[in-house]
Design a protein around this motif. Structure first.
Motif, PDB file in Angstrom:
ATOM      1  N   GLU A 196       0.823  -1.214   0.000  1.00 11.47           N
ATOM      2  CA  GLU A 196       0.000   0.000   0.000  1.00 11.47           C
ATOM      3  C   GLU A 196       0.855   1.262   0.000  1.00 11.47           C
ATOM      4  O   GLU A 196       0.382   2.331  -0.370  1.00 11.47           O
ATOM      5  CB  GLU A 196      -0.916   0.035   1.223  1.00 11.47           C
ATOM      6  CG  GLU A 196      -1.994  -1.030   1.230  1.00 11.47           C
ATOM      7  CD  GLU A 196      -1.469  -2.401   1.632  1.00 11.47           C
ATOM      8  OE1 GLU A 196      -0.400  -2.463   2.292  1.00 11.47           O
ATOM      9  OE2 GLU A 196      -2.099  -3.413   1.267  1.00 11.47           O
ATOM     10  N   ARG A 197       2.104   1.170   0.431  1.00  7.94           N
ATOM     11  CA  ARG A 197       2.946   2.359   0.570  1.00  7.94           C
ATOM     12  C   ARG A 197       4.084   2.383  -0.443  1.00  7.94           C
ATOM     13  O   ARG A 197       4.490   3.435  -0.922  1.00  7.94           O
ATOM     14  CB  ARG A 197       3.517   2.439   1.983  1.00  7.94           C
ATOM     15  CG  ARG A 197       2.436   2.563   3.056  1.00  7.94           C
ATOM     16  CD  ARG A 197       3.020   2.343   4.448  1.00  7.94           C
ATOM     17  NE  ARG A 197       4.130   3.217   4.729  1.00  7.94           N
ATOM     18  CZ  ARG A 197       4.032   4.485   5.072  1.00  7.94           C
ATOM     19  NH1 ARG A 197       2.845   5.043   5.178  1.00  7.94           N
ATOM     20  NH2 ARG A 197       5.106   5.201   5.332  1.00  7.94           N
ATOM     21  N   CYS A 198       4.641   1.211  -0.761  1.00  8.70           N
ATOM     22  CA  CYS A 198       5.711   1.139  -1.755  1.00  8.70           C
ATOM     23  C   CYS A 198       5.822  -0.289  -2.270  1.00  8.70           C
ATOM     24  O   CYS A 198       5.148  -1.185  -1.775  1.00  8.70           O
ATOM     25  CB  CYS A 198       7.057   1.621  -1.196  1.00  8.70           C
ATOM     26  SG  CYS A 198       7.465   1.108   0.468  1.00  8.70           S
ATOM     27  N   GLY A 199       6.690  -0.481  -3.253  1.00  6.03           N
ATOM     28  CA  GLY A 199       6.877  -1.813  -3.825  1.00  6.03           C
ATOM     29  C   GLY A 199       6.066  -2.018  -5.098  1.00  6.03           C
ATOM     30  O   GLY A 199       5.238  -1.184  -5.472  1.00  6.03           O
ATOM     31  N   VAL A 200       6.345  -3.121  -5.758  1.00  9.60           N
ATOM     32  CA  VAL A 200       5.707  -3.466  -7.028  1.00  9.60           C
ATOM     33  C   VAL A 200       4.933  -4.771  -6.859  1.00  9.60           C
ATOM     34  O   VAL A 200       5.453  -5.739  -6.322  1.00  9.60           O
ATOM     35  CB  VAL A 200       6.785  -3.635  -8.133  1.00  9.60           C
ATOM     36  CG1 VAL A 200       6.183  -4.269  -9.373  1.00  9.60           C
ATOM     37  CG2 VAL A 200       7.432  -2.304  -8.475  1.00  9.60           C
ATOM     38  N   ALA A 201       3.699  -4.789  -7.344  1.00  7.56           N
ATOM     39  CA  ALA A 201       2.883  -6.003  -7.259  1.00  7.56           C
ATOM     40  C   ALA A 201       3.192  -6.889  -8.463  1.00  7.56           C
ATOM     41  O   ALA A 201       2.609  -6.730  -9.534  1.00  7.56           O
ATOM     42  CB  ALA A 201       1.400  -5.637  -7.229  1.00  7.56           C
ATOM     43  N   GLY A 202       4.128  -7.799  -8.295  1.00 10.25           N
ATOM     44  CA  GLY A 202       4.532  -8.681  -9.382  1.00 10.25           C
ATOM     45  C   GLY A 202       3.428  -9.671  -9.731  1.00 10.25           C
ATOM     46  O   GLY A 202       2.608 -10.039  -8.887  1.00 10.25           O
ATOM     47  N   ARG A 203       3.434 -10.093 -10.973  1.00  6.99           N
ATOM     48  CA  ARG A 203       2.454 -11.077 -11.436  1.00  6.99           C
ATOM     49  C   ARG A 203       2.665 -12.416 -10.702  1.00  6.99           C
ATOM     50  O   ARG A 203       1.700 -13.081 -10.342  1.00  6.99           O
ATOM     51  CB  ARG A 203       2.602 -11.242 -12.947  1.00  6.99           C
ATOM     52  CG  ARG A 203       1.893 -12.432 -13.551  1.00  6.99           C
ATOM     53  CD  ARG A 203       0.387 -12.350 -13.462  1.00  6.99           C
ATOM     54  NE  ARG A 203      -0.191 -13.588 -13.989  1.00  6.99           N
ATOM     55  CZ  ARG A 203      -1.393 -14.056 -13.678  1.00  6.99           C
ATOM     56  NH1 ARG A 203      -2.191 -13.397 -12.843  1.00  6.99           N
ATOM     57  NH2 ARG A 203      -1.824 -15.173 -14.190  1.00  6.99           N
ATOM     58  N   THR A 204       3.912 -12.818 -10.481  1.00  4.59           N
ATOM     59  CA  THR A 204       4.169 -14.086  -9.799  1.00  4.59           C
ATOM     60  C   THR A 204       3.707 -14.018  -8.345  1.00  4.59           C
ATOM     61  O   THR A 204       3.182 -14.998  -7.803  1.00  4.59           O
ATOM     62  CB  THR A 204       5.667 -14.450  -9.895  1.00  4.59           C
ATOM     63  OG1 THR A 204       6.046 -14.433 -11.276  1.00  4.59           O
ATOM     64  CG2 THR A 204       5.937 -15.839  -9.337  1.00  4.59           C
ATOM     65  N   ARG A 205       3.870 -12.863  -7.719  1.00  3.73           N
ATOM     66  CA  ARG A 205       3.332 -12.672  -6.359  1.00  3.73           C
ATOM     67  C   ARG A 205       1.820 -12.915  -6.359  1.00  3.73           C
ATOM     68  O   ARG A 205       1.297 -13.639  -5.517  1.00  3.73           O
ATOM     69  CB  ARG A 205       3.647 -11.256  -5.883  1.00  3.73           C
ATOM     70  CG  ARG A 205       3.080 -10.890  -4.510  1.00  3.73           C
ATOM     71  CD  ARG A 205       3.451  -9.438  -4.186  1.00  3.73           C
ATOM     72  NE  ARG A 205       2.966  -9.021  -2.879  1.00  3.73           N
ATOM     73  CZ  ARG A 205       1.762  -8.503  -2.645  1.00  3.73           C
ATOM     74  NH1 ARG A 205       0.898  -8.376  -3.639  1.00  3.73           N
ATOM     75  NH2 ARG A 205       1.426  -8.129  -1.419  1.00  3.73           N
ATOM     76  N   ASP A 206       1.130 -12.320  -7.317  1.00  2.49           N
ATOM     77  CA  ASP A 206      -0.328 -12.534  -7.434  1.00  2.49           C
ATOM     78  C   ASP A 206      -0.644 -14.020  -7.558  1.00  2.49           C
ATOM     79  O   ASP A 206      -1.556 -14.536  -6.901  1.00  2.49           O
ATOM     80  CB  ASP A 206      -0.876 -11.845  -8.698  1.00  2.49           C
ATOM     81  CG  ASP A 206      -1.049 -10.343  -8.532  1.00  2.49           C
ATOM     82  OD1 ASP A 206      -0.655  -9.813  -7.476  1.00  2.49           O
ATOM     83  OD2 ASP A 206      -1.570  -9.710  -9.469  1.00  2.49           O
ATOM     84  N   ARG A 207       0.093 -14.702  -8.424  1.00  5.84           N
ATOM     85  CA  ARG A 207      -0.189 -16.120  -8.681  1.00  5.84           C
ATOM     86  C   ARG A 207       0.059 -16.949  -7.422  1.00  5.84           C
ATOM     87  O   ARG A 207      -0.682 -17.887  -7.133  1.00  5.84           O
ATOM     88  CB  ARG A 207       0.669 -16.627  -9.845  1.00  5.84           C
ATOM     89  CG  ARG A 207       0.313 -15.956 -11.179  1.00  5.84           C
ATOM     90  CD  ARG A 207       1.072 -16.573 -12.338  1.00  5.84           C
ATOM     91  NE  ARG A 207       0.648 -17.947 -12.560  1.00  5.84           N
ATOM     92  CZ  ARG A 207       1.456 -18.957 -12.844  1.00  5.84           C
ATOM     93  NH1 ARG A 207       2.758 -18.750 -12.921  1.00  5.84           N
ATOM     94  NH2 ARG A 207       0.975 -20.171 -13.030  1.00  5.84           N
ATOM     95  N   ILE A 208       1.098 -16.593  -6.687  1.00  6.17           N
ATOM     96  CA  ILE A 208       1.390 -17.327  -5.444  1.00  6.17           C
ATOM     97  C   ILE A 208       0.269 -17.116  -4.428  1.00  6.17           C
ATOM     98  O   ILE A 208      -0.184 -18.060  -3.771  1.00  6.17           O
ATOM     99  CB  ILE A 208       2.760 -16.874  -4.879  1.00  6.17           C
ATOM    100  CG1 ILE A 208       3.881 -17.434  -5.762  1.00  6.17           C
ATOM    101  CG2 ILE A 208       2.937 -17.317  -3.423  1.00  6.17           C
ATOM    102  CD1 ILE A 208       5.261 -16.888  -5.458  1.00  6.17           C
ATOM    103  N   LEU A 209      -0.214 -15.884  -4.332  1.00  6.46           N
ATOM    104  CA  LEU A 209      -1.308 -15.617  -3.388  1.00  6.46           C
ATOM    105  C   LEU A 209      -2.583 -16.362  -3.811  1.00  6.46           C
ATOM    106  O   LEU A 209      -3.329 -16.855  -2.960  1.00  6.46           O
ATOM    107  CB  LEU A 209      -1.562 -14.106  -3.282  1.00  6.46           C
ATOM    108  CG  LEU A 209      -0.421 -13.311  -2.626  1.00  6.46           C
ATOM    109  CD1 LEU A 209      -0.707 -11.813  -2.645  1.00  6.46           C
ATOM    110  CD2 LEU A 209      -0.163 -13.778  -1.197  1.00  6.46           C
ATOM    111  N   GLN A 210      -2.800 -16.447  -5.124  1.00  2.00           N
ATOM    112  CA  GLN A 210      -3.949 -17.234  -5.619  1.00  2.00           C
ATOM    113  C   GLN A 210      -3.787 -18.714  -5.277  1.00  2.00           C
ATOM    114  O   GLN A 210      -4.725 -19.366  -4.803  1.00  2.00           O
ATOM    115  CB  GLN A 210      -4.078 -17.094  -7.142  1.00  2.00           C
ATOM    116  CG  GLN A 210      -4.718 -15.791  -7.598  1.00  2.00           C
ATOM    117  CD  GLN A 210      -4.504 -15.536  -9.094  1.00  2.00           C
ATOM    118  OE1 GLN A 210      -4.125 -16.443  -9.837  1.00  2.00           O
ATOM    119  NE2 GLN A 210      -4.722 -14.305  -9.518  1.00  2.00           N
ATOM    120  N   CYS A 211      -2.590 -19.237  -5.532  1.00  6.46           N
ATOM    121  CA  CYS A 211      -2.317 -20.648  -5.208  1.00  6.46           C
ATOM    122  C   CYS A 211      -2.579 -20.918  -3.728  1.00  6.46           C
ATOM    123  O   CYS A 211      -3.192 -21.927  -3.357  1.00  6.46           O
ATOM    124  CB  CYS A 211      -0.852 -21.001  -5.494  1.00  6.46           C
ATOM    125  SG  CYS A 211      -0.445 -21.126  -7.223  1.00  6.46           S
TER     126      CYS A 211
END
Lengths: 281, 281
Positions: A196-211
């Motif tokens: 929410e404050r900094c960083g990049v939301a990577g696609r692989t991060r999204d996929r891991i959270l979905q998994c």
């Protein structure tokens, strides 16, 4: 090492008009970095979806996703392995931050495959902690935009023998790698920092959270601490080019082999390099 | 409105190589914005000096200052009035934040003169306060680099009828305009925020601080507050294109005419537009 480029569908690359681009002058644009493997762009639909969402967040007019897909396929053709970077640049030649965005330029750059020494997805990497803290800007947090000087600066003093350097957020809490998202397992819970404050939301991060959600793996997104990381049973970093890299050493912390959660997520991602014996140059 | 460009001394502009530039991919570069007046670039020596200092801070190899001067003079030739932007871009086609910088590209863009309605140096401007706070990054603070998305975002919701919008630092204290530095006079002392955490050290800001020191004008550089600004006897913003713009209104605050300190500094700067009756298009 030279990139092969495709600019708005033309393989001759951009002309002089790029000199006045808002992408160049302000970093007004977004990008995604993908893996080409066996003449296909891994997870291209997911990447394009994220790219378009980020473009919208920065006020770029949406390009036709079919054209992007076509561009990506053209770059992947007859290519065993390579890295593909897809950029969307705000077009508009007017001077000044508030000048109108009149269009969007598609730029694709294909680079040689990364030349990592071994199958790091299995052996794990040596990570170090950077003294650098990323700045907090909620208006831009999570977006993979072209303002990347903090990552450049953090990559200047790279400790020898490391494959990734971990950065803190503005409060000094562990946030991410210079080119990866960060996860760890503590007390049986998969953890990754919020963005929410900094960083990049990577696609692989999204996929891991979905998994994790689909397989009922206990997971919490939110701030952690370096002290908690030192007590983690598993630590890994991820991005779309390498998939999941288990961390083998980080300061005093060490681990012999990828832990069970890391293994499980590696299996679920179906990333091409999780099965390759060696990442060829 | 199209820019006229000069790339490494060539008026044909850049070729396709710009597509792989670190300047484009990471915003790894620096710039200065200057005024061309009567076929000369105002304060060009001072501008080049600042440009080179910023380039050094970002690890760019230094270009020959004589070539920069030659470029600037070529752009100014036979030009009554225009805006000149000088950029230095980190060259290097390798992928990744830590890939080597192998050179520096010089890019100059000439734009039409700003089309302001009147002699604002005399009449003063209407300023507004943006809800946006700039992020704090000591490693980059003060440098006029190409990561300018915060300024783009702050310029999106520009209140109608304003000529400049003022931004806060990460702590919510007054810092600067979107494209200018900020000064005010309070209790007889000239004040401007420090730039150790965020903001850009403009050349005109430097010159004003020099003027103040040379003429024994009481001056303090350091954090202020919006409450202090509301009690100021004078407020002004500055940059190299417009010189000094007195603030006429800012939220509840207002002032009829440029105050004595503002007048004195306008006189000391010898900026071409401080004497022009109207800024022509």
């Amino acid at each position: 090492m030279t990139a092969t480029t495709l600019f708005n569908g033309h393989c001759t690359g951009p002309g002089p008009e790029l000199a006045a681009s808002r992408g160049l002058h302000y970093g007004h644009g977004v990008f995604r970095t993908c893996l080409i493997y066996n003449s296909e762009v891994f997870d291209i639909d997911g990447q394009i979806k994220k790219l378009l969402a980020d473009a919208k967040a920065l006020g770029l007019p949406p390009p036709d996703p079919q054209l992007l897909l076509q561009d990506a396929r053209q770059m992947a053709r007859d290519t065993p392995m390579a890295v593909l970077k897809i950029l969307l640049l705000a077009a508009g030649e007017g001077r000044g931050y508030g000048a109108p965005v009149i269009g969007v330029d598609r730029l694709l750059c294909r680079y040689p495959a990364p030349d990592h020494p071994d199958a790091l997805w299995e052996a794990g990497i040596r990570a170090a902690r950077s003294p650098m803290r990323l700045s907090a800007q909620p208006a831009l947090a999570g977006i993979k935009h072209l303002n990347r000087l903090e990552q450049v600066v953090a990559s200047c003093d790279w400790p020898p023998g490391c494959e990734e350097v971990l950065l803190s957020d503005d409060q000094g809490r562990p946030l991410c790698g210079t080119r990866s998202n960060l996860f760890w397992v503590h007390a049986g819970i998969l953890r990754t920092p919020g963005l929410e404050r900094c960083g990049v939301a990577g696609r692989t991060r999204d996929r891991i959270l979905q998994c994790a959600a689909q397989s009922s793996l206990p997971c919490r997104v939110g701030e952690g601490s370096w002290e908690e990381l030192a007590l983690a049973s598993e630590i890994f970093v991820c991005n779309s080019v390498v998939g999941i890299w288990p961390v083998r050493t980080l300061e005093g912390w060490s681990s012999d082999a990828p832990g069970p959660v890391t293994r499980r997520l590696q299996g679920a991602l179906s990333h091409p390099l999780h099965h390759a014996k060696r990442v060829a140059a």
